[in-house]
Motif scaffolding. Structure first.
Motif, PDB file in Angstrom:
ATOM      1  N   ILE A 144       7.978 110.397  43.728  1.00 56.99           N
ATOM      2  CA  ILE A 144       8.089 111.338  44.726  1.00 56.99           C
ATOM      3  C   ILE A 144       9.230 111.148  45.536  1.00 56.99           C
ATOM      4  O   ILE A 144       9.954 109.887  45.490  1.00 56.99           O
ATOM      5  N   PRO A 145      10.344 112.117  45.586  1.00 56.41           N
ATOM      6  CA  PRO A 145      11.461 112.140  45.885  1.00 56.41           C
ATOM      7  C   PRO A 145      11.895 111.412  47.396  1.00 56.41           C
ATOM      8  O   PRO A 145      11.122 111.942  48.470  1.00 56.41           O
ATOM      9  N   MET A 146      12.466 110.466  47.510  1.00 55.31           N
ATOM     10  CA  MET A 146      12.873 109.713  48.570  1.00 55.31           C
ATOM     11  C   MET A 146      14.220 109.885  49.037  1.00 55.31           C
ATOM     12  O   MET A 146      15.199 109.762  48.344  1.00 55.31           O
ATOM     13  N   MET A 147      14.393 110.286  50.231  1.00 51.64           N
ATOM     14  CA  MET A 147      15.630 110.724  50.796  1.00 51.64           C
ATOM     15  C   MET A 147      16.175 109.877  51.852  1.00 51.64           C
ATOM     16  O   MET A 147      17.252 110.190  52.721  1.00 51.64           O
ATOM     17  N   GLY A 148      15.597 108.686  52.226  1.00 51.94           N
ATOM     18  CA  GLY A 148      15.911 107.796  53.224  1.00 51.94           C
ATOM     19  C   GLY A 148      16.349 106.354  52.850  1.00 51.94           C
ATOM     20  O   GLY A 148      16.982 106.398  51.661  1.00 51.94           O
ATOM     21  N   MET A 149      16.466 105.468  53.666  1.00 55.57           N
ATOM     22  CA  MET A 149      17.032 104.183  53.332  1.00 55.57           C
ATOM     23  C   MET A 149      15.914 103.430  52.720  1.00 55.57           C
ATOM     24  O   MET A 149      16.304 102.443  52.010  1.00 55.57           O
ATOM     25  N   VAL A 150      14.769 103.618  52.866  1.00 56.12           N
ATOM     26  CA  VAL A 150      13.656 102.883  52.398  1.00 56.12           C
ATOM     27  C   VAL A 150      13.290 103.116  51.069  1.00 56.12           C
ATOM     28  O   VAL A 150      13.464 104.439  50.541  1.00 56.12           O
ATOM     29  N   SER A 152      10.706 102.758  48.927  1.00 51.97           N
ATOM     30  CA  SER A 152       9.275 103.088  48.506  1.00 51.97           C
ATOM     31  C   SER A 152       8.496 103.301  49.322  1.00 51.97           C
ATOM     32  O   SER A 152       8.609 103.208  50.630  1.00 51.97           O
ATOM     33  N   LEU A 153       7.251 104.066  49.177  1.00 44.83           N
ATOM     34  CA  LEU A 153       6.292 104.616  50.405  1.00 44.83           C
ATOM     35  C   LEU A 153       5.350 103.603  50.272  1.00 44.83           C
ATOM     36  O   LEU A 153       5.101 103.027  49.130  1.00 44.83           O
ATOM     37  N   ASN A 154       4.383 103.723  51.203  1.00 44.99           N
ATOM     38  CA  ASN A 154       3.206 102.716  51.200  1.00 44.99           C
ATOM     39  C   ASN A 154       2.230 103.443  50.070  1.00 44.99           C
ATOM     40  O   ASN A 154       2.409 104.520  49.751  1.00 44.99           O
ATOM     41  N   VAL A 157       0.109 106.060  50.732  1.00 47.26           N
ATOM     42  CA  VAL A 157       0.539 107.497  50.911  1.00 47.26           C
ATOM     43  C   VAL A 157       1.188 108.063  49.716  1.00 47.26           C
ATOM     44  O   VAL A 157       0.913 109.202  49.357  1.00 47.26           O
TER      45      VAL A 157
END
Ligand SMILES: C[S@@+](CC[C@H](N)C(=O)[O-])C[C@H]1O[C@@H](n2cnc3c(N)ncnc32)[C@H](O)[C@@H]1O
Ligand SMILES: C[S@@+](CC[C@H](N)C(=O)[O-])C[C@H]1O[C@@H](n2cnc3c(N)ncnc32)[C@H](O)[C@@H]1O
Lengths: 202, 202
Positions: A144-150, A152-154, A157
């Motif tokens: 899932i595309p991540m565009m932030g600082m973190v 991975s997702l929960n 989620v």
């Protein structure tokens, strides 16, 4: 009950590889129920997570789990496998493609995968993710595309975001418009649901 | 940091109306970070939830919250409002449409809403959902199709499913291809991030 069973998808499932927080586990089963997953698979966390707080891992019959499950656990059959290989063997024998939700060189955007094929989505444990063994055995990796600082997702989620993409594709393909279970399978599941429902009230 | 800031969306946000479980709260901020939400809004749970276990509600500066946030809280600005009306007044003055994730006669499928407009997604509290007041004030209601036995999704799951639909629409519209903040705003946020980062290491 029939209205729900009419939409159940015997060829869409998840494999939870040592997901051990009860609130994640139950949120995932709730999402499974919502998109029509008939049966889910899990490898219990007991073995193989070095720094697990709860030495017993997730007690699947235990109180915590049932209490937080919002009752989804009653309506999504859960199959436990002792280890990764046995879960894969079982799923492959039934014709599932296993797509690991996992970052790697092989990973593709989760939106390009075809979830109208018989599909199992593999989710990894909270801290360590998908095991190298499972990543290797999987037919494909999706991210899932991540565009932030973190990074991975929960996990619950991530599971939901992918499952609702699968739902979207299956709505478009007309998969919820008529029962997808064989008449015998349908009646067998219906009987077990009725029994479970009666017990729940007893 | 610039790579992330280049993708931040000043016109996409969430309003969490008394979401009080720390793991839900932090999973939502993690999803916000991943889709590029610049700033999020919350009405603390302290007031207005009859059967809240924790009498103090979510302690936003407290340990539990920061520990479980996986650091997303550092990178998504959080604005607190005492009550629903003041949050709505603030958001409407800034031109946001507020879409309540809420089941009602007015509710439409979440996939048909237009998230390329300045949009705030309103999420309700775990047990009671969106307040009647907030439902009334919202510009629209959206729902995620439920095909199972359970009536609702976990709140962090619902938030993520909608946020990633917004991400999908905004990828298509090219919203992540160049900075969406004005140069002054961009530099101000960058300075605050650098300062926060330095403090985090100190
Ligand atoms: C919290 S993550 C594990 C993070 C771990 N540090 C890693 O690098 O794999 C738990 C699981 O959620 C799923 N997940 C989280 N974010 C994801 C993403 N952006 N794309 C695909 N799967 C994701 C994966 O299955 C992962 O194993
Ligand atoms: C656990 S639900 C609250 C359930 C509550 N009994 C109700 O009927 O509103 C918490 C929040 O998650 C969001 N939510 C859960 N499932 C949803 C769905 N299928 N569509 C839209 N929002 C949903 C809503 O914002 C809701 O207020």
């Amino acid at each position: 009950m029939r209205a729900v069973l009419d939409k159940r998808q015997p060829d869409l499932t998840v494999l939870l590889e040592r997901v051990h927080k009860p609130h994640n586990f139950s949120a995932i089963l709730r999402s499974c129920d919502a998109v029509g997953v008939l049966e889910a698979y899990a490898i219990p966390a007991k073995h193989g997570i070095p720094d697990l707080d709860e030495p017993e891992g997730l007690s699947l019959q235990g109180k915590t789990y049932n209490e937080t499950s919002g009752s989804a656990a009653k309506w999504v059959g859960l199959h436990l496998h002792e280890d990764t290989v046995s879960a894969f063997t079982h799923l492959k024998a039934r014709g599932f493609q296993v797509l690991a939700a996992h970052f790697s060189e092989r990973a593709v955007d989760y939106r390009v995968a075809d979830y109208t094929r018989p599909t199992c989505i593999l989710l990894g444990t909270e801290k360590w993710g998908v095991s190298p063994e499972a990543a290797e055995l999987s037919d494909g990796h999706i991210q899932i595309p991540m565009m932030g600082m973190v990074q991975s997702l929960n996990v619950s989620v991530a599971a939901a975001v992918i499952l609702f993409e699968a739902q979207r594709q299956r709505i478009q393909a007309g998969f919820y418009e008529q029962p997808r279970l064989s008449p015998e399978h349908y009646e067998a599941v219906l009987r077990s649901w009725v029994a479970r429902h009666e017990r729940g009230r007893g």
